[in-house]
Design a protein around this motif. Sequence first.
Motif, PDB file in Angstrom:
ATOM      1  N   GLU A  51       0.833  -1.201   0.000  1.00 48.52           N
ATOM      2  CA  GLU A  51       0.000   0.000   0.000  1.00 48.52           C
ATOM      3  C   GLU A  51       0.868   1.252   0.000  1.00 48.52           C
ATOM      4  O   GLU A  51       0.526   2.256  -0.631  1.00 48.52           O
ATOM      5  N   GLU A  52       2.007   1.173   0.673  1.00 51.60           N
ATOM      6  CA  GLU A  52       2.899   2.328   0.717  1.00 51.60           C
ATOM      7  C   GLU A  52       3.465   2.633  -0.666  1.00 51.60           C
ATOM      8  O   GLU A  52       3.542   3.798  -1.071  1.00 51.60           O
ATOM      9  N   GLN A  53       3.844   1.588  -1.416  1.00 49.93           N
ATOM     10  CA  GLN A  53       4.359   1.793  -2.773  1.00 49.93           C
ATOM     11  C   GLN A  53       3.276   2.372  -3.691  1.00 49.93           C
ATOM     12  O   GLN A  53       3.552   3.235  -4.527  1.00 49.93           O
ATOM     13  N   ARG A  54       2.068   1.873  -3.508  1.00 51.15           N
ATOM     14  CA  ARG A  54       0.955   2.373  -4.347  1.00 51.15           C
ATOM     15  C   ARG A  54       0.717   3.856  -4.080  1.00 51.15           C
ATOM     16  O   ARG A  54       0.532   4.638  -5.013  1.00 51.15           O
ATOM     17  N   GLU A  55       0.679   4.254  -2.825  1.00 52.51           N
ATOM     18  CA  GLU A  55       0.448   5.659  -2.489  1.00 52.51           C
ATOM     19  C   GLU A  55       1.576   6.544  -3.010  1.00 52.51           C
ATOM     20  O   GLU A  55       1.350   7.676  -3.450  1.00 52.51           O
ATOM     21  N   GLU A  56       2.801   6.010  -2.977  1.00 54.99           N
ATOM     22  CA  GLU A  56       3.938   6.780  -3.484  1.00 54.99           C
ATOM     23  C   GLU A  56       3.817   6.989  -4.991  1.00 54.99           C
ATOM     24  O   GLU A  56       4.059   8.090  -5.502  1.00 54.99           O
TER      25      GLU A  56
END
Length: 329
Positions: A51-56
């Motif tokens: 999820e962190e990579q997606r938000e980035e």
Amino acid sequence: MTEYVIRRFFLALVTIWIVLTFVFFVLRVLPGDYAEQQLANQFFAQAARSEEQREEQLADLRAKLGTDKPLYEQYGRFWYDILRGSSQESFQYNRPSYSVAGDALPYTLQLGIMSLIIAVLLALPVGVLSAVRPDGLSDAGLRVFAIFFLAAPAFLTAAIASAYAVKYGVLTIGVTSQQLIWEDPWPSFQLFIVPAAAGGLSVGAILMRFLRSGMMEVLRQDYVRTARSKGLAGGVVISRHVLRNALIPVVTILGFLIAALVAGNVVLESMFAIPGMGNEILQAIRIRDIPVTQTFTLLLVGAVVFVNLAVDLSYFLIDPRVTVSGAEA
């Protein structure tokens, strides 16, 4: 007169500003945006991301598109681009929105002009004939004809007509979606005639009703009876004295009908895969291509507003008796 024109011109600009501001904020409060849709299209690759990579990635894409900036900054840039005659790049096509509009505009103009020609060719003879011979069999039949196309939506008429045209081999609908009338006349005619006829018949029915009512009112005037008593031929009386004076209400409603025609052609272009502005703006709204939506809205609203302004100014040419106070009323 000059003061009236200036006042109406600035009123037109205010109208455009209000509509564009409304569209600007509506596009930004709708759920979802272009960046989210782009990432959602990469479903399988997205599943492996955290999820962190997606938000980035979402933040990076929004920064690239310029949709991460504060609302007031986006609004200022929007009007800055308009005032200096430029446009933002389309999210989908990666080129200026005016360029996208330039490709789509000829198709919209061809459909609109063909529809208006059909409407006028229908309204003038039918309206005059119905007014000259009121309450007769022909008048009754023509009124039924007009009421039918008033009640039937243009898209429904177009769908039925295209189905029968294809069934009986009269036309081959969808032979091409890229040809204009001056590039390849017959395939272009096949593509455009059904939606143009559907839109033209709908608008023409309304014009015919207004023309009939206006002419019947003028025919009762004393100066018409005087012209006839002087021995003028019936055709001369109709063309010189009746038709011109009956055009004021027709021209008035024509401005509103052009706006309705533009709105109706959005649906017709989508139905018949015509790559015009109506079809493009629907796709842009669907994928949240904000620059294209804003640019097309500017062009369509500007066209409708200034056509209505031209219609108002035409009163003075049609009837010299019309004054500024009368036009404002």
